[in-house]
Design an enzyme around this catalytic site. Structure first.
Site, PDB file in Angstrom:
ATOM      1  N   SER A   1       0.875  -1.170   0.000  1.00  0.00           N
ATOM      2  CA  SER A   1       0.000   0.000   0.000  1.00  0.00           C
ATOM      3  C   SER A   1       0.914   1.222   0.000  1.00  0.00           C
ATOM      4  O   SER A   1       2.113   1.098   0.321  1.00  0.00           O
ATOM      5  CB  SER A   1      -0.838  -0.019   1.281  1.00  0.00           C
ATOM      6  OG  SER A   1      -1.403   1.246   1.550  1.00  0.00           O
TER       7      SER A   1
ATOM      8  N   TYR B   1      -1.893  -1.457  10.403  1.00  0.00           N
ATOM      9  CA  TYR B   1      -1.854  -1.577   8.938  1.00  0.00           C
ATOM     10  C   TYR B   1      -0.521  -1.068   8.390  1.00  0.00           C
ATOM     11  O   TYR B   1       0.122  -1.729   7.560  1.00  0.00           O
ATOM     12  CB  TYR B   1      -3.025  -0.761   8.364  1.00  0.00           C
ATOM     13  CG  TYR B   1      -3.288  -0.935   6.881  1.00  0.00           C
ATOM     14  CD1 TYR B   1      -3.988  -2.044   6.409  1.00  0.00           C
ATOM     15  CD2 TYR B   1      -2.876   0.021   5.954  1.00  0.00           C
ATOM     16  CE1 TYR B   1      -4.262  -2.196   5.054  1.00  0.00           C
ATOM     17  CE2 TYR B   1      -3.143  -0.119   4.603  1.00  0.00           C
ATOM     18  CZ  TYR B   1      -3.842  -1.226   4.155  1.00  0.00           C
ATOM     19  OH  TYR B   1      -4.117  -1.369   2.815  1.00  0.00           O
TER      20      TYR B   1
END
Ligand code: NAD
Length: 260
Positions: free
Chosen positions: A142, A155
Site C-alpha cells: 500500500s 496496517y
C-alpha cells in the site's frame, strides 16, 4: 497472451483488487486459483471464470491458518500441476488511535497481512523451486508501505513489513528464478475502502464527500482514485517480467499521492 498456462494463486480474490487481478490474468491465459476466506464468494467467482472459458478453481483459505494455506495450495497443485505466481493480497483494515488499539485487533491485523504473506510464500515457493521454472511472488502492499496515516498503526506496520519480506525472498529465491515484488496502491474504491468512508466521516466529524476529497485523495495529483485495473496492470507487469532484473522492488500506483 502474457501468462499462457501459468498457474496463479491469488489470495483475497473473491473481491476488490484480487478479483480484478484474477480477471486480467485469466484474460492473459493464466489458470486461476481464487483463494479466499469467503467460501461461497470464492466458489461463485471461480464458477463465473469457468463460464467465460477460463480455467479456475475456488479454494477456501484463511491465510492466517498454516493448515488451510497448505491444504489450499495442495488443492491448486493437484488441479493444475504447480504454482507459477503467488499474489498475496488478502487484507483487512482496522483503525484506532494507538492508546485505544485493542491488542487482539493488532494481532489480527499482523496475522492476516504478515503471517498470511509468510505462510502463502512458504507453501507456494516450494513448488516454484521444485518445478525448476521459478516463479513470481507479488505482495499487496500500500502507499502505507512507505507512508503513515493516523489511526493505522497496525496496517502501516504490516504493510511496511511486506517490503522487508519481499527483499529477503528476492535474495533467497534468485538461485531458483523466483522473484518477489510489492505493489503499493493508493486508495481504490473496493468494499475495504467503502467501509472506511462513513467510519472516518463519523470519527472526524466531516461529510463523506470531505473524507474522499480532503483525506483520501488530498495528496494525489488529480483528485482521482486508483482503480482495481490500474493495480492489476502492475501485477501483470511483475508477473510477466522475463528476468530477475525486476526483483525486490516496490511500485507505488497512487495518482502521485506518494512519490519516491
Ligand atoms: P476487499 O475487502 O475488496 O477484498 C479483500 C478480500 O480478502 C475479501 O474477499 C475477503 O474475504 C478476503 N479476506 C479477508 N481476510 C482473509 C483471510 N484471513 N484469508 C483469506 N482471505 C481473506 O479489499 P481490497 O481493497 O481488494 O484489498 C485487497 C488488498 O489490497 C489488501 O491487502 C489491502 O490492504 C490492499 N490495499 C487496498 C487498498 C484500497 O484502497 N482498497 C489500497 C492499498 C492496498
Amino acid at each position: 497472451m502474457l501468462l499462457k498456462d501459468k498457474v496463479a494463486f491469488i489470495t483475497g480474490s473473491a473481491s476488490g483488487i484480487g478479483r480484478e487481478i484474477a480477471v486480467v490474468f485469466a484474460r492473459e491465459g493464466a489458470k486461476i486459483v481464487i483463494a479466499d476466506l469467503n467460501k461461497e464468494a470464492a466458489e461463485a467467482t471461480a464458477a463465473e471464470f469457468v463460464k467465460t472459458g477460463a480455467q479456475a478453481i475456488g479454494v477456501t483459505v484463511d491465510v492466517t491458518s498454516e493448515e488451510q494455506v497448505n491444504a489450499g495450495v495442495q488443492k491448486a497443485v493437484n488441479a493444475f500441476g504447480g504454482i507459477d505466481i503467488l499474489i498475496s493480497n488478502a487484507g483487512i483494515q482496522i483503525v484506532h488511535p494507538i492508546e485505544e488499539f485493542p491488542f487482539a485487533d493488532w494481532k489480527k491485523m499482523l496475522a492476516i497481512h504478515l503471517d498470511g504473506a509468510f505462510l502463502t510464500t512458504q507453501a507456494c515457493i516450494k513448488h516454484m523451486y521444485a518445478s525448476g521454472k521459478g516463479g513470481s511472488i507479488i505482495y499487496m502492499g500500500s502507499v502505507h508501505s512507505k507512508e503513515a496515516s493516523k489511526l493505522k498503526s497496525a496496517y502501516v506496520t504490516a504493510k511496511h513489513g511486506l517490503i522487508g519480506l519481499a527483499k529477503v525472498i528476492a535474495k533467497e529465491g534468485a538461485a531458483h528464478n523466483v522473484r518477489a515484488n510489492v505493489i503499493c496502491p493508493g486508495f481504490v474504491r473496493t468494499p475495504l475502502v467503502d467501509k472506511q468512508i462513513p467510519e472516518q466521516a463519523k470519527t472526524l466529524g466531516i461529510t463523506e464527500e470531505q473524507v474522499i476529497k480532503d483525506v483520501m485523495l488530498k495528496e494525489t495529483v488529480d483528485g482521482e482514485f486508483t482503480t482495481t485495473d490500474d493495480v492489476a496492470q502492475v501485477a501483470l507487469m511483475f508477473a510477466s517480467f522475463p528476468s530477475n532484473a525486476l526483483t525486490g522492488q516496490s511500485v507505488v500506483v497512487s495518482h502521485g499521492w506518494f512519490m519516491q
